[in-house]
Scaffold this motif. Structure first.
Motif, PDB file in Angstrom:
ATOM      1  N   LYS A  92      48.284  78.310  37.556  1.00  0.00           N
ATOM      2  CA  LYS A  92      48.690  79.654  36.810  1.00  0.00           C
ATOM      3  C   LYS A  92      46.808  79.833  36.462  1.00  0.00           C
ATOM      4  O   LYS A  92      46.649  78.978  35.596  1.00  0.00           O
ATOM      5  CB  LYS A  92      49.162  79.929  36.264  1.00  0.00           C
ATOM      6  N   SER A  93      46.515  81.121  37.447  1.00  0.00           N
ATOM      7  CA  SER A  93      45.051  81.453  36.785  1.00  0.00           C
ATOM      8  C   SER A  93      45.021  82.314  35.720  1.00  0.00           C
ATOM      9  O   SER A  93      45.858  83.869  36.135  1.00  0.00           O
ATOM     10  CB  SER A  93      44.257  81.757  37.448  1.00  0.00           C
ATOM     11  N   VAL A  94      44.862  83.260  34.490  1.00  0.00           N
ATOM     12  CA  VAL A  94      45.167  84.076  33.912  1.00  0.00           C
ATOM     13  C   VAL A  94      44.448  84.604  32.984  1.00  0.00           C
ATOM     14  O   VAL A  94      43.353  83.908  33.555  1.00  0.00           O
ATOM     15  CB  VAL A  94      46.197  83.323  32.492  1.00  0.00           C
ATOM     16  N   MET A  95      43.889  85.677  32.989  1.00  0.00           N
ATOM     17  CA  MET A  95      42.631  87.024  32.136  1.00  0.00           C
ATOM     18  C   MET A  95      44.222  87.557  30.863  1.00  0.00           C
ATOM     19  O   MET A  95      44.106  87.811  30.827  1.00  0.00           O
ATOM     20  CB  MET A  95      42.317  87.728  33.103  1.00  0.00           C
ATOM     21  N   GLY A 108      39.849  84.931  31.714  1.00  0.00           N
ATOM     22  CA  GLY A 108      38.402  86.520  31.181  1.00  0.00           C
ATOM     23  C   GLY A 108      37.477  85.708  30.041  1.00  0.00           C
ATOM     24  O   GLY A 108      37.280  85.063  30.285  1.00  0.00           O
ATOM     25  N   GLY A 109      38.362  86.557  29.067  1.00  0.00           N
ATOM     26  CA  GLY A 109      37.584  86.885  27.898  1.00  0.00           C
ATOM     27  C   GLY A 109      38.238  86.318  26.525  1.00  0.00           C
ATOM     28  O   GLY A 109      39.766  85.122  27.968  1.00  0.00           O
ATOM     29  N   ALA A 110      38.336  86.055  25.335  1.00  0.00           N
ATOM     30  CA  ALA A 110      38.441  85.566  25.034  1.00  0.00           C
ATOM     31  C   ALA A 110      39.881  86.032  24.696  1.00  0.00           C
ATOM     32  O   ALA A 110      40.604  86.878  24.493  1.00  0.00           O
ATOM     33  CB  ALA A 110      38.251  85.888  23.353  1.00  0.00           C
ATOM     34  N   ALA A 111      41.011  84.962  24.158  1.00  0.00           N
ATOM     35  CA  ALA A 111      42.520  85.345  24.388  1.00  0.00           C
ATOM     36  C   ALA A 111      43.351  83.797  23.385  1.00  0.00           C
ATOM     37  O   ALA A 111      43.070  83.098  23.102  1.00  0.00           O
ATOM     38  CB  ALA A 111      43.241  85.214  25.767  1.00  0.00           C
ATOM     39  N   THR A 112      44.425  84.632  23.308  1.00  0.00           N
ATOM     40  CA  THR A 112      45.288  83.690  22.295  1.00  0.00           C
ATOM     41  C   THR A 112      46.368  82.808  23.266  1.00  0.00           C
ATOM     42  O   THR A 112      47.138  83.801  23.985  1.00  0.00           O
ATOM     43  CB  THR A 112      46.132  84.335  21.547  1.00  0.00           C
ATOM     44  N   TRP A 113      46.902  81.461  23.240  1.00  0.00           N
ATOM     45  CA  TRP A 113      47.617  81.128  24.428  1.00  0.00           C
ATOM     46  C   TRP A 113      48.913  80.119  23.642  1.00  0.00           C
ATOM     47  O   TRP A 113      49.252  79.963  22.553  1.00  0.00           O
ATOM     48  CB  TRP A 113      46.773  80.101  25.608  1.00  0.00           C
ATOM     49  N   HIS A 160      37.636  78.773  31.796  1.00  0.00           N
ATOM     50  CA  HIS A 160      36.887  79.303  32.455  1.00  0.00           C
ATOM     51  C   HIS A 160      36.038  79.968  32.773  1.00  0.00           C
ATOM     52  O   HIS A 160      35.449  81.054  32.974  1.00  0.00           O
ATOM     53  CB  HIS A 160      36.689  78.944  34.122  1.00  0.00           C
ATOM     54  N   GLY A 161      36.337  80.398  30.778  1.00  0.00           N
ATOM     55  CA  GLY A 161      35.697  81.879  30.863  1.00  0.00           C
ATOM     56  C   GLY A 161      34.973  82.478  31.194  1.00  0.00           C
ATOM     57  O   GLY A 161      34.368  81.360  30.905  1.00  0.00           O
ATOM     58  N   THR A 162      34.080  83.396  30.666  1.00  0.00           N
ATOM     59  CA  THR A 162      33.106  84.060  29.860  1.00  0.00           C
ATOM     60  C   THR A 162      32.171  82.806  29.321  1.00  0.00           C
ATOM     61  O   THR A 162      32.636  82.663  28.232  1.00  0.00           O
ATOM     62  CB  THR A 162      32.323  84.798  29.943  1.00  0.00           C
ATOM     63  N   LEU A 163      30.846  83.190  28.807  1.00  0.00           N
ATOM     64  CA  LEU A 163      29.978  81.905  28.511  1.00  0.00           C
ATOM     65  C   LEU A 163      30.851  81.704  26.413  1.00  0.00           C
ATOM     66  O   LEU A 163      30.157  82.802  26.187  1.00  0.00           O
ATOM     67  CB  LEU A 163      28.337  82.602  28.309  1.00  0.00           C
ATOM     68  N   LEU A 164      30.851  80.837  26.213  1.00  0.00           N
ATOM     69  CA  LEU A 164      31.135  80.115  25.078  1.00  0.00           C
ATOM     70  C   LEU A 164      32.617  81.204  24.754  1.00  0.00           C
ATOM     71  O   LEU A 164      33.046  81.741  23.429  1.00  0.00           O
ATOM     72  CB  LEU A 164      30.022  81.200  24.076  1.00  0.00           C
ATOM     73  N   THR A 165      33.404  81.624  25.674  1.00  0.00           N
ATOM     74  CA  THR A 165      34.884  82.261  25.246  1.00  0.00           C
ATOM     75  C   THR A 165      35.612  81.353  24.032  1.00  0.00           C
ATOM     76  O   THR A 165      35.428  80.252  25.356  1.00  0.00           O
ATOM     77  CB  THR A 165      35.297  83.051  26.597  1.00  0.00           C
ATOM     78  N   MET A 166      36.171  81.705  23.423  1.00  0.00           N
ATOM     79  CA  MET A 166      36.928  80.889  22.505  1.00  0.00           C
ATOM     80  C   MET A 166      38.451  81.245  23.152  1.00  0.00           C
ATOM     81  O   MET A 166      39.462  82.505  23.044  1.00  0.00           O
ATOM     82  CB  MET A 166      36.815  80.829  20.996  1.00  0.00           C
ATOM     83  N   SER A 191      34.653  77.687  26.139  1.00  0.00           N
ATOM     84  CA  SER A 191      34.275  77.191  27.922  1.00  0.00           C
ATOM     85  C   SER A 191      33.297  76.914  27.842  1.00  0.00           C
ATOM     86  O   SER A 191      32.734  76.567  28.766  1.00  0.00           O
ATOM     87  CB  SER A 191      33.895  78.540  28.097  1.00  0.00           C
ATOM     88  N   ALA A 192      32.308  76.358  26.991  1.00  0.00           N
ATOM     89  CA  ALA A 192      31.522  75.091  27.063  1.00  0.00           C
ATOM     90  C   ALA A 192      31.817  73.800  28.022  1.00  0.00           C
ATOM     91  O   ALA A 192      32.873  73.259  28.080  1.00  0.00           O
ATOM     92  CB  ALA A 192      30.992  74.412  25.262  1.00  0.00           C
ATOM     93  N   ARG A 193      30.521  73.681  28.769  1.00  0.00           N
ATOM     94  CA  ARG A 193      30.405  72.803  28.983  1.00  0.00           C
ATOM     95  C   ARG A 193      31.447  71.116  28.546  1.00  0.00           C
ATOM     96  O   ARG A 193      30.889  71.183  27.476  1.00  0.00           O
ATOM     97  CB  ARG A 193      29.286  72.385  30.446  1.00  0.00           C
ATOM     98  N   ASN A 194      32.024  70.523  29.633  1.00  0.00           N
ATOM     99  CA  ASN A 194      32.646  69.267  28.377  1.00  0.00           C
ATOM    100  C   ASN A 194      33.197  69.250  27.774  1.00  0.00           C
ATOM    101  O   ASN A 194      33.909  68.371  27.314  1.00  0.00           O
ATOM    102  CB  ASN A 194      31.499  68.326  28.764  1.00  0.00           C
ATOM    103  N   VAL A 195      33.884  71.128  27.084  1.00  0.00           N
ATOM    104  CA  VAL A 195      34.204  70.366  26.338  1.00  0.00           C
ATOM    105  C   VAL A 195      35.969  71.649  26.422  1.00  0.00           C
ATOM    106  O   VAL A 195      35.687  72.733  26.128  1.00  0.00           O
ATOM    107  CB  VAL A 195      34.171  70.842  24.914  1.00  0.00           C
ATOM    108  N   ASN A 196      35.834  72.420  28.082  1.00  0.00           N
ATOM    109  CA  ASN A 196      36.670  73.246  28.145  1.00  0.00           C
ATOM    110  C   ASN A 196      38.162  72.661  29.094  1.00  0.00           C
ATOM    111  O   ASN A 196      38.305  73.552  29.734  1.00  0.00           O
ATOM    112  CB  ASN A 196      35.814  73.720  29.203  1.00  0.00           C
TER     113      ASN A 196
END
Length: 251
Positions: free
Chosen positions: A163-166, A182-187, A205-211, A231-236
């Protein structure tokens, strides 16, 4: 007795009509036997009564012929020998009250009705005359594997829920892989205590440094936990599992 014999013979012959040396008809209207039958019995008021016996008597039949039919009064079912005379195997004839139907079943009881075996024999599933799955006698399940050596053994490709979500998202019990694009969100994760053993794969896989903010803490190691997914590489990517108390990172 001598005077009664001719009468008996006439009465018997009125019921039995021999069409040829090959087949016989038993009826009251004199109709010929069907050409495909050795014995053709016709009646509109009476039935055919098979020999009735107990399981013990059934098993005591000396060299029962392949195809021999009896009615087993121990189990109240028809039995036919589908083995050989020297190695008989008494199979149950179709009885819709006791068999699973290919069109579905109703009024079943989970306490007494089941699909499976009651002896030390594996249950095999076949399609197109090829075995696709087996539940062996030890409980191991093989898919594409006829001899599983683990609780579940799969030979072949696999797929999982994706499932892909935004934006914000609440996890379901049918989810497995969830990706943020997408952008920052709460799961919102379910409480770990409610789903012991469940596995989720979380990918950001959100935008750069999205949390992504998680509703439940994920234990990374014995004394370190997090409630965010970068969303940083290796810790995403987190693959997490519930131990019944906490969510724990698996990789």
């Amino acid at each position: 007795m001598k005077n009664l014999f001719p009468l008996f013979l006439v009465a018997f012959l009125s019921l039995v009509h021999t069409a040829s040396a090959q087949n016989i008809a038993i009826n009251t209207d004199g109709s010929l036997p069907d050409a495909s039958a050795m014995l053709d019995i016709s009646s509109t008021g009476k039935g055919f009564l098979a020999p009735r016996m107990t399981t013990t008597q059934q098993n005591a039949i000396l060299l029962p012929a392949k195809g021999l039919l009896i009615f087993n009064i121990t189990n109240n079912i028809f039995k036919v020998n589908t083995g050989t005379a020297t190695s008989p195997f008494w199979s149950t004839l179709n009885a819709s009250d006791n068999n699973w139907l290919v069109t579905g079943n109703a009024e079943t009881s989970s306490a007494s009705n089941f699909l499976g075996t009651v002896d030390n024999v594996s249950l095999r599933f076949i399609s197109n005359n090829t075995e696709r799955m087996v539940i062996d006698s030890t409980g191991n399940v093989g898919i594409g594997n006829t001899n599983p050596n683990s609780t579940l053994s799969v030979t072949g490709s696999q797929s999982a829920s994706f499932k892909s979500v935004m934006g914000s998202y609440t996890f379901l019990n049918t989810d497995f892989v969830v990706i943020n694009t997408g952008g920052a969100a709460t799961w919102t994760l379910p409480a770990a205590s409610s789903c012991s053993g469940r596995v989720y794969r979380l990918i950001n896989h959100g935008t750069l440094l999205t949390m992504i903010t998680l509703s439940e803490a994920v234990m990374l190691e014995s004394a370190n936990s997090t409630v965010t997914l970068s969303s940083a590489r290796n810790v995403n990517t987190y693959e997490i599992i519930s131990d019944g108390f906490l969510w724990r990172k698996m990789n």
